[in-house]
Design a protein around this motif. Structure first.
Motif, PDB file in Angstrom:
ATOM      1  N   LYS A   1       0.900  -1.324  -0.063  1.00  0.00           N
ATOM      2  CA  LYS A   1       0.017   0.025   0.000  1.00  0.00           C
ATOM      3  C   LYS A   1       0.741   1.297  -0.021  1.00  0.00           C
ATOM      4  N   ALA A   2       2.027   1.361   0.624  1.00  0.00           N
ATOM      5  CA  ALA A   2       2.787   2.384   1.041  1.00  0.00           C
ATOM      6  C   ALA A   2       3.622   2.546  -0.650  1.00  0.00           C
ATOM      7  N   ALA A   3       3.932   1.761  -1.183  1.00  0.00           N
ATOM      8  CA  ALA A   3       4.735   1.769  -2.354  1.00  0.00           C
ATOM      9  C   ALA A   3       3.738   1.966  -3.668  1.00  0.00           C
ATOM     10  N   SER A   4       2.739   1.423  -3.690  1.00  0.00           N
ATOM     11  CA  SER A   4       1.610   1.711  -4.849  1.00  0.00           C
ATOM     12  C   SER A   4       0.476   2.673  -4.554  1.00  0.00           C
ATOM     13  N   GLY A   5       0.338   2.882  -3.363  1.00  0.00           N
ATOM     14  CA  GLY A   5      -0.842   3.815  -2.943  1.00  0.00           C
ATOM     15  C   GLY A   5      -2.258   2.867  -2.972  1.00  0.00           C
ATOM     16  N   VAL A   6      -2.390   1.514  -3.401  1.00  0.00           N
ATOM     17  CA  VAL A   6      -3.483   0.845  -3.663  1.00  0.00           C
ATOM     18  C   VAL A   6      -3.435  -0.245  -2.605  1.00  0.00           C
ATOM     19  N   ASP A   7      -4.875  -0.425  -2.205  1.00  0.00           N
ATOM     20  CA  ASP A   7      -4.938  -1.630  -1.204  1.00  0.00           C
ATOM     21  C   ASP A   7      -4.825  -2.919  -2.103  1.00  0.00           C
ATOM     22  N   PRO A   8      -4.239  -4.045  -1.810  1.00  0.00           N
ATOM     23  CA  PRO A   8      -4.148  -5.141  -2.530  1.00  0.00           C
ATOM     24  C   PRO A   8      -5.325  -5.823  -2.818  1.00  0.00           C
ATOM     25  N   ALA A   9      -6.416  -5.695  -1.847  1.00  0.00           N
ATOM     26  CA  ALA A   9      -7.608  -6.327  -2.004  1.00  0.00           C
ATOM     27  C   ALA A   9      -8.411  -5.721  -2.905  1.00  0.00           C
ATOM     28  N   ALA A  10      -8.368  -4.347  -3.053  1.00  0.00           N
ATOM     29  CA  ALA A  10      -9.017  -3.648  -4.022  1.00  0.00           C
ATOM     30  C   ALA A  10      -8.391  -3.735  -5.417  1.00  0.00           C
ATOM     31  N   LEU A  11      -7.134  -3.789  -5.520  1.00  0.00           N
ATOM     32  CA  LEU A  11      -6.629  -4.222  -6.810  1.00  0.00           C
ATOM     33  C   LEU A  11      -6.946  -5.654  -7.395  1.00  0.00           C
ATOM     34  N   GLN A  12      -6.937  -6.532  -6.322  1.00  0.00           N
ATOM     35  CA  GLN A  12      -7.270  -8.048  -6.796  1.00  0.00           C
ATOM     36  C   GLN A  12      -8.755  -7.860  -7.255  1.00  0.00           C
ATOM     37  N   THR A  13      -9.690  -7.361  -6.568  1.00  0.00           N
ATOM     38  CA  THR A  13     -11.014  -7.156  -7.159  1.00  0.00           C
ATOM     39  C   THR A  13     -11.148  -6.599  -8.478  1.00  0.00           C
TER      40      THR A  13
ATOM     41  N   LEU B   1     -20.430 -25.937 -24.353  1.00  0.00           N
ATOM     42  CA  LEU B   1     -18.878 -25.763 -23.991  1.00  0.00           C
ATOM     43  C   LEU B   1     -18.514 -24.418 -23.758  1.00  0.00           C
ATOM     44  N   LEU B   2     -18.953 -23.535 -24.470  1.00  0.00           N
ATOM     45  CA  LEU B   2     -18.746 -22.239 -24.018  1.00  0.00           C
ATOM     46  C   LEU B   2     -19.093 -21.732 -22.631  1.00  0.00           C
ATOM     47  N   LEU B   3     -20.327 -22.140 -22.289  1.00  0.00           N
ATOM     48  CA  LEU B   3     -21.055 -22.074 -20.862  1.00  0.00           C
ATOM     49  C   LEU B   3     -20.044 -22.824 -19.798  1.00  0.00           C
ATOM     50  N   ILE B   4     -19.605 -23.976 -20.365  1.00  0.00           N
ATOM     51  CA  ILE B   4     -18.720 -24.711 -19.196  1.00  0.00           C
ATOM     52  C   ILE B   4     -17.345 -23.774 -19.178  1.00  0.00           C
ATOM     53  N   VAL B   5     -16.802 -23.504 -20.181  1.00  0.00           N
ATOM     54  CA  VAL B   5     -15.318 -22.576 -20.016  1.00  0.00           C
ATOM     55  C   VAL B   5     -15.674 -21.558 -19.175  1.00  0.00           C
ATOM     56  N   VAL B   6     -16.567 -20.619 -19.545  1.00  0.00           N
ATOM     57  CA  VAL B   6     -16.751 -19.374 -18.719  1.00  0.00           C
ATOM     58  C   VAL B   6     -17.096 -19.614 -17.471  1.00  0.00           C
ATOM     59  N   LEU B   7     -17.895 -20.368 -17.242  1.00  0.00           N
ATOM     60  CA  LEU B   7     -18.350 -20.708 -15.758  1.00  0.00           C
ATOM     61  C   LEU B   7     -16.981 -21.419 -14.861  1.00  0.00           C
ATOM     62  N   SER B   8     -16.262 -22.105 -15.643  1.00  0.00           N
ATOM     63  CA  SER B   8     -14.951 -22.789 -15.171  1.00  0.00           C
ATOM     64  C   SER B   8     -14.133 -21.609 -14.486  1.00  0.00           C
ATOM     65  N   LEU B   9     -13.886 -20.620 -15.589  1.00  0.00           N
ATOM     66  CA  LEU B   9     -12.979 -19.455 -15.364  1.00  0.00           C
ATOM     67  C   LEU B   9     -13.409 -18.596 -14.344  1.00  0.00           C
ATOM     68  N   ILE B  10     -14.804 -18.345 -14.088  1.00  0.00           N
ATOM     69  CA  ILE B  10     -15.322 -17.420 -13.245  1.00  0.00           C
ATOM     70  C   ILE B  10     -15.305 -18.342 -11.935  1.00  0.00           C
ATOM     71  N   THR B  11     -15.296 -19.682 -11.819  1.00  0.00           N
ATOM     72  CA  THR B  11     -15.304 -20.112 -10.430  1.00  0.00           C
ATOM     73  C   THR B  11     -13.944 -20.303  -9.970  1.00  0.00           C
ATOM     74  N   PHE B  12     -13.018 -20.558 -10.983  1.00  0.00           N
ATOM     75  CA  PHE B  12     -11.461 -20.567 -10.524  1.00  0.00           C
ATOM     76  C   PHE B  12     -10.920 -19.216 -10.114  1.00  0.00           C
ATOM     77  N   LEU B  13     -11.533 -17.925 -10.703  1.00  0.00           N
ATOM     78  CA  LEU B  13     -11.223 -16.610 -10.277  1.00  0.00           C
ATOM     79  C   LEU B  13     -11.812 -16.490  -8.964  1.00  0.00           C
ATOM     80  N   LEU B  14     -12.829 -16.726  -8.803  1.00  0.00           N
ATOM     81  CA  LEU B  14     -13.521 -16.315  -7.486  1.00  0.00           C
ATOM     82  C   LEU B  14     -13.074 -17.342  -6.229  1.00  0.00           C
ATOM     83  N   HIS B  15     -12.702 -18.521  -6.700  1.00  0.00           N
ATOM     84  CA  HIS B  15     -12.470 -19.386  -5.563  1.00  0.00           C
ATOM     85  C   HIS B  15     -11.100 -19.151  -4.838  1.00  0.00           C
ATOM     86  N   GLY B  16     -10.454 -18.550  -5.543  1.00  0.00           N
ATOM     87  CA  GLY B  16      -8.992 -18.100  -5.062  1.00  0.00           C
ATOM     88  C   GLY B  16      -8.972 -16.794  -4.342  1.00  0.00           C
ATOM     89  N   ARG B  17     -10.327 -15.960  -4.018  1.00  0.00           N
ATOM     90  CA  ARG B  17     -10.222 -15.070  -3.259  1.00  0.00           C
ATOM     91  C   ARG B  17     -10.414 -15.159  -1.935  1.00  0.00           C
TER      92      ARG B  17
END
Length: 79
Positions: free
Chosen positions: A10-22, A63-79
């Motif tokens: 936060k001191a180096a970048s001026g941005v909260d890491p959680a806000a940047l991740q979101t 297949l497109l729905l599966i790929v998009v939902l998998s990507l969203i699940t992967f991204l939101l699971h890591g939070r």
């Protein structure tokens, strides 16, 4: 990340890491949805021109729905 690392970031970048991740996760999800809707539009246009069959449209959309939902699940699971 422990509190010392958060404070240093936060001191180096001026941005909260959680806000940047979101922000980054939101942008990636928006880009994925935009790409998926563009591909679905192309597929529907090809279907209306009788270039692809109904079975192909359904298979690709699933297949497109599966790929998009998998990507969203992967991204939101890591939070």
């Amino acid at each position: 990340m422990n509190q010392m690392l958060v404070d240093a970031f936060k001191a180096a970048s001026g941005v909260d890491p959680a806000a940047l991740q979101t922000t980054v996760v939101t942008l990636v999800i928006a880009a994925a949805l935009l790409l998926a809707s563009w591909l679905a539009g192309l597929l529907i246009q090809a279907y209306s021109d009788d270039s692809v069959s109904t079975a192909e449209v359904v298979r690709v959309l699933i297949l497109l729905l599966i790929v998009v939902l998998s990507l969203i699940t992967f991204l939101l699971h890591g939070r």
